[in-house]
Design a protein around this motif. Structure first.
Motif, mmCIF file in Angstrom:
data_model
loop_
_atom_site.group_PDB
_atom_site.id
_atom_site.type_symbol
_atom_site.label_atom_id
_atom_site.label_comp_id
_atom_site.label_asym_id
_atom_site.label_seq_id
_atom_site.Cartn_x
_atom_site.Cartn_y
_atom_site.Cartn_z
ATOM 1 N N GLU A 167 36.383 48.251 30.846
ATOM 2 C CA GLU A 167 37.667 47.566 30.637
ATOM 3 C C GLU A 167 37.838 47.196 29.164
ATOM 4 O OE1 GLU A 167 38.107 44.023 33.144
ATOM 5 O OE2 GLU A 167 36.567 44.909 34.443
ATOM 6 N N ILE A 168 39.104 47.173 28.724
ATOM 7 C CA ILE A 168 39.408 46.646 27.391
ATOM 8 C C ILE A 168 40.410 45.509 27.590
ATOM 9 C CG2 ILE A 168 40.305 47.127 25.078
ATOM 10 C CD1 ILE A 168 39.731 50.056 25.513
ATOM 11 N N ARG A 169 40.119 44.375 26.992
ATOM 12 C CA ARG A 169 41.057 43.246 27.049
ATOM 13 C C ARG A 169 41.646 43.078 25.642
ATOM 14 N NH1 ARG A 169 38.903 37.933 30.070
ATOM 15 N NH2 ARG A 169 38.311 39.555 31.573
ATOM 16 N N PHE A 170 42.969 43.342 25.505
ATOM 17 C CA PHE A 170 43.612 43.241 24.192
ATOM 18 C C PHE A 170 44.044 41.802 23.911
ATOM 19 C CE2 PHE A 170 44.232 47.755 25.259
ATOM 20 C CZ PHE A 170 43.685 48.323 24.126
ATOM 21 N N VAL A 172 37.937 57.604 27.831
ATOM 22 C CA VAL A 172 36.628 57.872 28.452
ATOM 23 C C VAL A 172 36.072 56.574 29.053
ATOM 24 C CG1 VAL A 172 34.231 58.567 28.022
ATOM 25 C CG2 VAL A 172 36.111 59.814 26.921
ATOM 26 N N LEU A 173 36.178 55.499 28.266
ATOM 27 C CA LEU A 173 35.677 54.198 28.733
ATOM 28 C C LEU A 173 36.338 53.823 30.058
ATOM 29 C CD1 LEU A 173 34.244 51.400 28.348
ATOM 30 C CD2 LEU A 173 36.225 50.711 26.991
ATOM 31 N N GLU A 174 37.666 53.957 30.106
ATOM 32 C CA GLU A 174 38.374 53.558 31.317
ATOM 33 C C GLU A 174 38.073 54.495 32.485
ATOM 34 O OE1 GLU A 174 41.769 50.938 29.073
ATOM 35 O OE2 GLU A 174 42.254 52.999 29.617
ATOM 36 N N GLU A 175 37.922 55.787 32.183
ATOM 37 C CA GLU A 175 37.552 56.742 33.252
ATOM 38 C C GLU A 175 36.204 56.375 33.869
ATOM 39 O OE1 GLU A 175 39.676 60.752 31.364
ATOM 40 O OE2 GLU A 175 37.521 60.540 31.303
ATOM 41 N N MET A 204 27.015 50.947 33.781
ATOM 42 C CA MET A 204 27.058 49.511 33.466
ATOM 43 C C MET A 204 28.490 48.978 33.561
ATOM 44 S SD MET A 204 24.478 48.593 30.383
ATOM 45 C CE MET A 204 22.748 48.364 30.699
ATOM 46 N N ARG A 205 28.598 47.697 33.927
ATOM 47 C CA ARG A 205 29.923 47.040 33.927
ATOM 48 C C ARG A 205 30.149 46.506 32.520
ATOM 49 N NH1 ARG A 205 29.258 42.278 37.252
ATOM 50 N NH2 ARG A 205 27.154 42.440 36.437
ATOM 51 N N VAL A 206 31.178 47.075 31.847
ATOM 52 C CA VAL A 206 31.368 46.771 30.424
ATOM 53 C C VAL A 206 32.781 46.243 30.175
ATOM 54 C CG1 VAL A 206 31.283 47.733 28.092
ATOM 55 C CG2 VAL A 206 29.810 48.679 29.858
ATOM 56 N N LEU A 207 32.861 45.207 29.343
ATOM 57 C CA LEU A 207 34.170 44.695 28.912
ATOM 58 C C LEU A 207 34.210 44.705 27.383
ATOM 59 C CD1 LEU A 207 36.906 43.159 29.418
ATOM 60 C CD2 LEU A 207 35.593 41.050 29.081
#
Lengths: 47, 500
Positions: B243-246, B236-239, B27-30
Motif C-alpha cells: 500500500e501507498i498512503r499519500f 508492482v507494489l500494489e499488484e 510481506m505486508r508493506v506500507l
C-alpha cells in the motif's frame, strides 16, 4: 614492535609531506578537503 | 502487535524498490509519502499542456532497473517503454562551436580526434579502464550491501585487478581526467559530470570519472516522462498487495528499547511495525525523526558530521517552437577553472553563479508527447547555494529566471525568450518544502570518498535495530539506478534479518 610502528608512522608522515609538496593546486585542495573529514571517519564507519 | 511487516518512509526510488520487493516476497508493506505522487526527485509534473521532469532527466545503468523487475518476477519491458537517447551530450561554447558525444565509444573517439589525436588515443585507455571498473568494481556492489572493510576485502579478492585502480580513489576528478587528456576542451567537457554527485572537479573523487563512462553503455528516457519509472514500481507494489498512503508525512520514528517500533504521522496516526525503512535524507532521519535522545553519542557525532550536497535549482520552460539544440542534454560549456570557481568563489560565498555553466535538458527531443504538437519542453539546471548573500530565493525567482535566459542568449547565442509560453522555477527552498531535502540538497550528502561506501550511512542501521536506509543518503549514493539499487540491497537485508 614499538620501534617498527614508529618507523612506519614516520614513513607514512614523510610520504604525506612529499605528496603534499609535489601536488598541484587542485590536488592540494582535494587533500585539504579530505583531511578535514578524516577525524569523523571512525564514527562514520559505524553509522 | 504490528500493523505491517515493514513501513517505508518516502515513495522515492529506494523506498518503492525495497517496498515492492518485500511485498513480492509476501510481506505486508506500507509506504508513507509526504506528497501526493511517487518518485521523489525522479518525477514529473504537468504545467498546462506540458509535462516537465522535476529532477532526474535520463537513466543509465539500466540493468539495475531490470534487476528490480526480475526480483519481483517481472520484466521491465512490460511496464516501461524506454527510448534510447543518443548522443549523450551536446555542447555549446561561447565562441559558437558545437559538438556532441555519441553513445558509441568509437564515435566519441572520432569527435575527440577533431580536438587532439593524442586525446583520441587516450580515450581508448580511458574507455577500457572505465569498462573494467564498471564491471569489476561498481557492478557487484550497486545492488548489494557494502558496509564494512570485510565487504571491501571480499570485492578486492574477487577482482584483484581492481587494486591497480585504487589510485583513482585518492586522486580527484580533475587530476584523473588531466592524467588522460591534454586538450582543455576535452578536460572541461568531461568534468561536468562531477556535479552529478554534487561536487566540483577539484573535490570529486577520481573514480566517478569512470562511473560516468557507464553512459556509453546506453542511456534511456522513459516514454511519458521520468515519473513513468516510479509509477511502474508503484504498480508492482500494489499488484503484490503493498500500500501507498499519500499526503502522509512521517513526524517521527518510534523507538522502543533501541529498536524501531513504527512511525507516527503528522496527523497523530501511529503505525506500528518492527521494521522501518527510510527513504529520506539520513540527517533528517536520525537527527529529527529519531532525535539525539534515542541515539548513542557516536551516532550523533557521525551523522552530524556529514555535509549535505549542493542544491540544483531548476527552470522549466514550455516553448512554442523547436529549440536550436542538438541533443537530449546540452551543456553550456565552460572551463575547468570556471567549474571549480562555481564552488570555491560562488557556492562557498553564497553567491548565485553567473558563469553560464548550465545543463539544458530537452525531453521532447526523445518523447514529443510531453508537449502539444510543435511545442517543446526544456529544463535548465544549474548549481547554486541554498542561502544567498543577495537575498531570499523566493524573492529572487523572477530575477533568476531572467538572468539565466540572458546568459543563454548573450554567452551562447541561444535566444528562446520570445518563445517561452510557460515558465516555472524550482528553487532549493522549493526542493526543501516539497521533498524535505534539507537545504535543497538533491544529492542528499556530499559524495566524496569520506562519505562513500562504508563511510556513508549504512543500509542497515547499527544505532537502531530494525531500521534500514535506502536512497541517495546511503550506499551507493544519488542517481536513479543507484537509489533503486539501494532499495534492492536494503530489501535483501530485511529478508535476511527476517529469516526469509
Amino acid at each position: 614492535m614499538g620501534s617498527l610502528k614508529r618507523l612506519l608512522a614516520l614513513l607514512a608522515l614523510a610520504g604525506l609531506v612529499v605528496a603534499w609538496f609535489s601536488a598541484g593546486e587542485s590536488t592540494r585542495r582535494y587533500l585539504k578537503h579530505l583531511g578535514r573529514q578524516v577525524p569523523y571517519l571512525p564514527y562514520r564507519y559505524f553509522i | 502487535m504490528s500493523d505491517y511487516d515493514a513501513v517505508v518512509i518516502g515513495a522515492g526510488m529506494g523506498g518503492l524498490s525495497s517496498a515492492a520487493i518485500l511485498a513480492s516476497k509476501g510481506m505486508r508493506v506500507l509506504v508513507c509519502e509526504n506528497t501526493g505522487w511517487v518518485g521523489g526527485c525522479c518525477s514529473s509534473m504537468d504545467l498546462g499542456d506540458y509535462r516537465f521532469d522535476i529532477g532526474a532527466s535520463v537513466v543509465e545503468l539500466a540493468w539495475i532497473i531490470d534487476e528490480f523487475f526480475t526480483s519481483t518476477g517481472r520484466r521491465t519491458a512490460d511496464y516501461i517503454d524506454f527510448i534510447p537517447v543518443d548522443p549523450i551530450y551536446g555542447f555549446v561554447t561561447e565562441d559558437g562551436t558545437r559538438f556532441s558525444y555519441p553513445v558509441d565509444p568509437d564515435a566519441t573517439r572520432a569527435v575527440l580526434a577533431t580536438f587532439s589525436e593524442e586525446d583520441a588515443r587516450a580515450w581508448d585507455r580511458f574507455a577500457a579502464i572505465g569498462s573494467e571498473i564498471i564491471t569489476g568494481a561498481f557492478g557487484p556492489i550497486m545492488t548489494r550491501p557494502f558496509m564494512t572493510f570485510t565487504d571491501a576485502m571480499k570485492l578486492a579478492l574477487a577482482n584483484p585487478k581492481m587494486a591497480a585502480y585504487m589510485c583513482y580513489m585518492l586522486m580527484n576528478f580533475e587530476s584523473t581526467l588531466c592524467s588522460f587528456f591534454s586538450s582543455d576542451r576535452v578536460r572541461a567537457s568531461m568534468s561536468l559530470q562531477s556535479y552529478f554527485v554534487g561536487l566540483p572537479p577539484a573535490l570529486c573523487p577520481g573514480y566517478i570519472a569512470f562511473l560516468a563512462y557507464s553512459e556509453h553503455e546506453g542511456i534511456f528516457y522513459p516514454r511519458g516522462g521520468m515519473i513513468e519509472i516510479p509509477k511502474a514500481m508503484a504498480k508492482v507494489l500494489e499488484e503484490c498487495g503493498g500500500e501507498i498512503r499519500f499526503d502522509a508525512r512521517v513526524k517521527r520514528v518510534l523507538v522502543e528499547g533501541g529498536r524501531a517500533a513504527g512511525v507516527e504521522l503528522a496527523d497523530g496516526t501511529v503505525i506500528r511495525s518492527d521494521r522501518v525503512i527510510s527513504n529520506i535524507n539520513a540527517k533528517t532521519l536520525y537527527l529529527e525523526h529519531i532525535g539525539p535522545d534515542y541515539l548513542p553519542g557516536w551516532a550523533v557525532k557521525a551523522i552530524s558530521s556529514y555535509e549535505v550536497s549542493i542544491p540544483a535549482p531548476m527552470i522549466m520552460l514550455g516553448l512554442d517552437s523547436e529549440p536550436n539544440l542538438d541533443a537530449h542534454h546540452t551543456f553550456c560549456h565552460t572551463t575547468l577553472e570556471e567549474m571549480n570557481a562555481i564552488w570555491f568563489e560562488d557556492y562557498l560565498a553564497k553567491r548565485l553563479p553567473d558563469r553560464g555553466f548550465m545543463l539544458i535538458s530537452w525531453p521532447t527531443h526523445a518523447d514529443p508527447s510531453m508537449a502539444p504538437e510543435g511545442h517543446h519542453c526544456l529544463n535548465l539546471v544549474t548549481f547554486a547555494p541554498y542561502e544567498l548573500a543577495q537575498g531570499d530565493w523566493d524573492e529572487l525567482k523572477e530575477w533568476y529566471l531572467d538572468s539565466q535566459l540572458d546568459l543563454m542568449e548573450k554567452k551562447f547565442g541561444l535566444d528562446i525568450r520570445d518563445h517561452v509560453t510557460v515558465a516555472k522555477v524550482n528553487t532549493p527552498s522549493d526542493f526543501e518544502r516539497m521533498y524535505l531535502h534539507p537545504r535543497g540538497a538533491v544529492y542528499a550528502l556530499q559524495n566524496d570518498i569520506t562519505a562513500s561506501a562504508f563511510f556513508r550511512p549504512r543500509l542497515r542501521s547499527r544505532a537502531i535495530k530494525g531500521l534500514y536506509l535506502t536512497g541517495a543518503s546511503t550506499h551507493f549514493g544519488g542517481g536513479v539506478p543507484p537509489t533503486i539499487g539501494s532499495g534492492i540491497a536494503a530489501s535483501g537485508l530485511v529478508l535476511e534479518d527476517a529469516g526469509a
